[in-house]
Design a protein around this motif. Structure first.
Motif, PDB file in Angstrom:
ATOM      1  N   GLY A  20       0.818  -1.212   0.000  1.00 48.31           N
ATOM      2  CA  GLY A  20       0.000   0.000   0.000  1.00 48.31           C
ATOM      3  C   GLY A  20       0.848   1.257   0.000  1.00 48.31           C
ATOM      4  O   GLY A  20       0.514   2.248  -0.681  1.00 48.31           O
ATOM      5  N   TRP A  96      -3.356  -2.261   4.093  1.00 48.71           N
ATOM      6  CA  TRP A  96      -3.352  -1.378   2.926  1.00 48.71           C
ATOM      7  C   TRP A  96      -3.471   0.082   3.344  1.00 48.71           C
ATOM      8  O   TRP A  96      -2.688   0.927   2.932  1.00 48.71           O
ATOM      9  CB  TRP A  96      -4.494  -1.761   1.989  1.00 48.71           C
ATOM     10  CG  TRP A  96      -4.594  -0.906   0.772  1.00 48.71           C
ATOM     11  CD1 TRP A  96      -5.407   0.167   0.585  1.00 48.71           C
ATOM     12  CD2 TRP A  96      -3.835  -1.049  -0.425  1.00 48.71           C
ATOM     13  NE1 TRP A  96      -5.218   0.690  -0.663  1.00 48.71           N
ATOM     14  CE2 TRP A  96      -4.254  -0.035  -1.305  1.00 48.71           C
ATOM     15  CE3 TRP A  96      -2.851  -1.932  -0.839  1.00 48.71           C
ATOM     16  CZ2 TRP A  96      -3.706   0.119  -2.578  1.00 48.71           C
ATOM     17  CZ3 TRP A  96      -2.319  -1.784  -2.107  1.00 48.71           C
ATOM     18  CH2 TRP A  96      -2.741  -0.761  -2.956  1.00 48.71           C
ATOM     19  N   HIS A  97      -4.441   0.359   4.190  1.00 50.57           N
ATOM     20  CA  HIS A  97      -4.660   1.753   4.588  1.00 50.57           C
ATOM     21  C   HIS A  97      -3.598   2.253   5.555  1.00 50.57           C
ATOM     22  O   HIS A  97      -3.312   3.451   5.592  1.00 50.57           O
ATOM     23  CB  HIS A  97      -6.079   1.917   5.136  1.00 50.57           C
ATOM     24  CG  HIS A  97      -7.109   1.799   4.063  1.00 50.57           C
ATOM     25  ND1 HIS A  97      -7.747   0.615   3.786  1.00 50.57           N
ATOM     26  CD2 HIS A  97      -7.576   2.690   3.152  1.00 50.57           C
ATOM     27  CE1 HIS A  97      -8.579   0.800   2.776  1.00 50.57           C
ATOM     28  NE2 HIS A  97      -8.491   2.048   2.373  1.00 50.57           N
ATOM     29  N   ILE A 100      -0.783   3.382   3.261  1.00 54.79           N
ATOM     30  CA  ILE A 100      -1.122   4.663   2.631  1.00 54.79           C
ATOM     31  C   ILE A 100      -1.030   5.791   3.654  1.00 54.79           C
ATOM     32  O   ILE A 100      -0.548   6.885   3.344  1.00 54.79           O
ATOM     33  CB  ILE A 100      -2.520   4.587   1.988  1.00 54.79           C
ATOM     34  CG1 ILE A 100      -2.474   3.623   0.811  1.00 54.79           C
ATOM     35  CG2 ILE A 100      -3.000   5.958   1.544  1.00 54.79           C
ATOM     36  CD1 ILE A 100      -3.820   3.304   0.222  1.00 54.79           C
TER      37      ILE A 100
END
Length: 173
Positions: A20, A96-97, A100
């Motif tokens: 990510g 994933w987040h 990010i």
């Protein structure tokens, strides 16, 4: 089916966080939108977590009751699979987040749209809730050790006879 290992979930989250982070770097380099799920995904995540918890509570109520009837083994197996899928999906979403978010924190003061970081953290929190619900419901699906001997008292409603050892719903071992 074996129980989930929290260490494996952590490893998956770290690997997906790295992917990510790289995706966020690439999106920033080529002036693309930040690869974050839309806000409507929180509703979907909440529905999945609520359904998993609802089914898990049904299993736990049966487990804690006096067990006059046998639990539907298909229901128990489906609940266990749903709990594990919820935990794995939550792990991927969290990782994933989180990746990010690491990239967004790095460039916090340079971005004009700083609300995307809060949205990313909210999505990561939703993933964390899914992981927690999945792990808790997986625990609900285990039969306590005192029930492993398979004593009398469990009756099959189709035949009206008591069930012995090996006739229980999924044990989780």
């Amino acid at each position: 089916m074996k129980a989930m290992r929290p260490l494996l979930l952590v490893i998956i989250a770290v690997v997906v966080a790295a992917v990510g982070w790289l995706a966020a770097l690439a999106a920033g380099r080529y002036s693309l939108a930040t690869p974050v799920l839309p806000p409507s995904a929180l509703l979907t995540m909440g529905v999945i977590a609520a359904l998993t918890l609802f089914m898990g509570i049904r299993i736990q109520r049966w487990r804690n009751a006096k067990k006059k009837t046998m639990l539907n083994p298909i229901l128990a197996a489906r609940t266990l699979v749903l709990a594990q899928a919820c935990a794995y999906a939550g792990t991927v979403l969290l990782g994933w987040h989180a990746g990010i978010a690491v990239d967004l924190i790095r460039i916090w003061s340079l971005r004009s749209d700083q609300g995307i970081l809060w949205h990313t953290l909210l999505m990561g929190g939703g993933g964390l809730v899914m992981v927690a619900v999945g792990l808790v419901v997986e625990r609900f699906c285990r039969i306590p050790p005192e029930d492993m001997e398979g004593g009398p008292g469990i009756t099959d409603p189709r035949r009206g006879e008591a069930k012995g050892e090996g006739e229980y719903a999924y044990r989780g071992d």
